[in-house]
Design an enzyme around this catalytic site. Sequence first.
Site, short mmCIF file in Angstrom:
data_model
loop_
_atom_site.label_atom_id
_atom_site.label_comp_id
_atom_site.label_asym_id
_atom_site.label_seq_id
_atom_site.Cartn_x
_atom_site.Cartn_y
_atom_site.Cartn_z
N PHE A 11 4.84 3.61 -1.82
CA PHE A 11 4.97 5.05 -2.16
C PHE A 11 5.77 5.80 -0.91
CE2 PHE A 11 1.76 8.28 -0.68
CZ PHE A 11 2.16 9.34 -1.40
N ASP A 31 11.03 -5.60 0.50
CA ASP A 31 9.70 -5.45 -0.02
C ASP A 31 9.44 -6.71 -0.75
OD1 ASP A 31 8.25 -2.45 -0.69
OD2 ASP A 31 7.44 -4.43 -1.56
N TYR A 149 -9.30 -3.33 8.95
CA TYR A 149 -7.72 -2.88 8.68
C TYR A 149 -7.45 -2.13 9.96
CZ TYR A 149 -4.23 0.16 6.91
OH TYR A 149 -2.94 0.49 6.43
#
Length: 341
Positions: A11, A31, A149
Site C-alpha cells: 500500500f 516484493d 512486532y
Amino acid sequence: MKILITGGAGFVGSHLTDALLQRGHHVTIIDDLSTGRMENFAHVRALPNFHFVIETVMNETVMDRLVSECDMIYHLASAVGVELIVNKPVEVIERCILGSEMVLKIANRYKRKVLITSTSEIYGKSAKVPFSEEDDSVLGATTKSRWSYACSKAIDEFLALAYHKEFDLPAVLVRLFNTVGPRQTGQYGMVVPRFVQQAMRNEPLTVYGDGKQQRCFGYVGDVVGALVALMEQPKAVGQIFNIGNNQEVSIMELAERVIKIIGSKSKIKQIPYEEAYEAGFEDMTRRVPDLTKIKKLIGYKPTVGLDEIIHKIHRYFLTRESNGVVNGDESSMAEAFEAQV
Ligand code: UDP
C-alpha cells in the site's frame, strides 16, 4: 536517480513508487507479494523507467545485484497488520528482523543511502502522549504476541543506527503512525478500509472493545511526501522521525463518521478484543505523534483530514467494483489484474 523500493507492491510502497516516478526517477521494486499486490502497480507496469522483481529481500544474490545497481533504497518490505502479528508471529518476527538485516548488510556493502520504515508500535502502551522520538518504549510481556512486532522493529532500528554509528552507513529512520488511503486492504485488520467496505455492503461495522481507543490517521500522500523529503535532506541521516497526523479520533467516532459519509444503513457491532484477536490481547488506548522534529527539519504538515480520506477510500473501492473486482474478495483481484494488463 535509480531508486530501489523493497515492498514496492504494498500500500505505502506503491504510492511511493508513483511519487518517485512523477519526480522523474527510475524505480525498481522488489516484493514477494506476501501482502503486496500486483494490482497496486498495474498502472505503471509498462513505463520504461519502472521495473519490478517478484522475490523476497532475503534472497541475497538478487538483493546484491539490485542494491549495487541503485543509488538509494527505501526499505518498506515488512509484515503488516495486527491480525497477522497475532496469527502468524513467527512469520512477522522473521520477516521484520531477517529482511532488514539483509537490506542493511547489502546497503552497507555498497554504501547506499537507505530509509528504514519503523512503526508507532515502538511506543507501546506509553501513557505519555504525544509520543516523541526520544521517549521510552513501554511494551507488554513477551507472552502477548502483539508486542513481538514492536520488538522486531526496535531491533531493525537498533541495527540501522548501529550500521550508521560503526560503519557510517547513511540511514534515515521513520516511525509511521496509522497510515491510510486508497489501495490499503482491510484483510490484515486495518480499521479504515475495513469499516468503509463494511459500510458499502450495509453490514455491521465491527468496533473492537468499547471503541474509546483513539488513533490519528495520516493520509498516505502526506506520508510519502515526507519520506521523499527526508531522503533529500542530508541532515536527516542517522536520525529517527515520527510521520503521521496528530488529529485524534476514537474508533467509535470513526465508525459513525464512515456510516454518515458513505450514507450507509450499517449499524455498529461491538466485539470484545478476545473474540477479535485472542485472549489477553492488549490494545493501545492513545497513539499520537509529536511532529515537532519532522516539522522543524522539512516543514512537514499533514494536509488531508479524516473525512477527505474516507471519501478517497470510498471512491477507490467504488472504482474497483466498477472494474469487476469484488471488494473484500482478494482472490478475484488477480483475474481483474490480468484482464487489465
Ligand atoms: N479495530 C476495530 N475494528 C476492526 C479493526 C480494528 O475496532 O475491524 C480497532 C483496533 O482494535 C484498534 C484500531 O481499530 O484499536 C486501529 O486498528 P488497526 O488494525 O487499523 O491499527 P493499529 O492501530 O491497531 O495498529
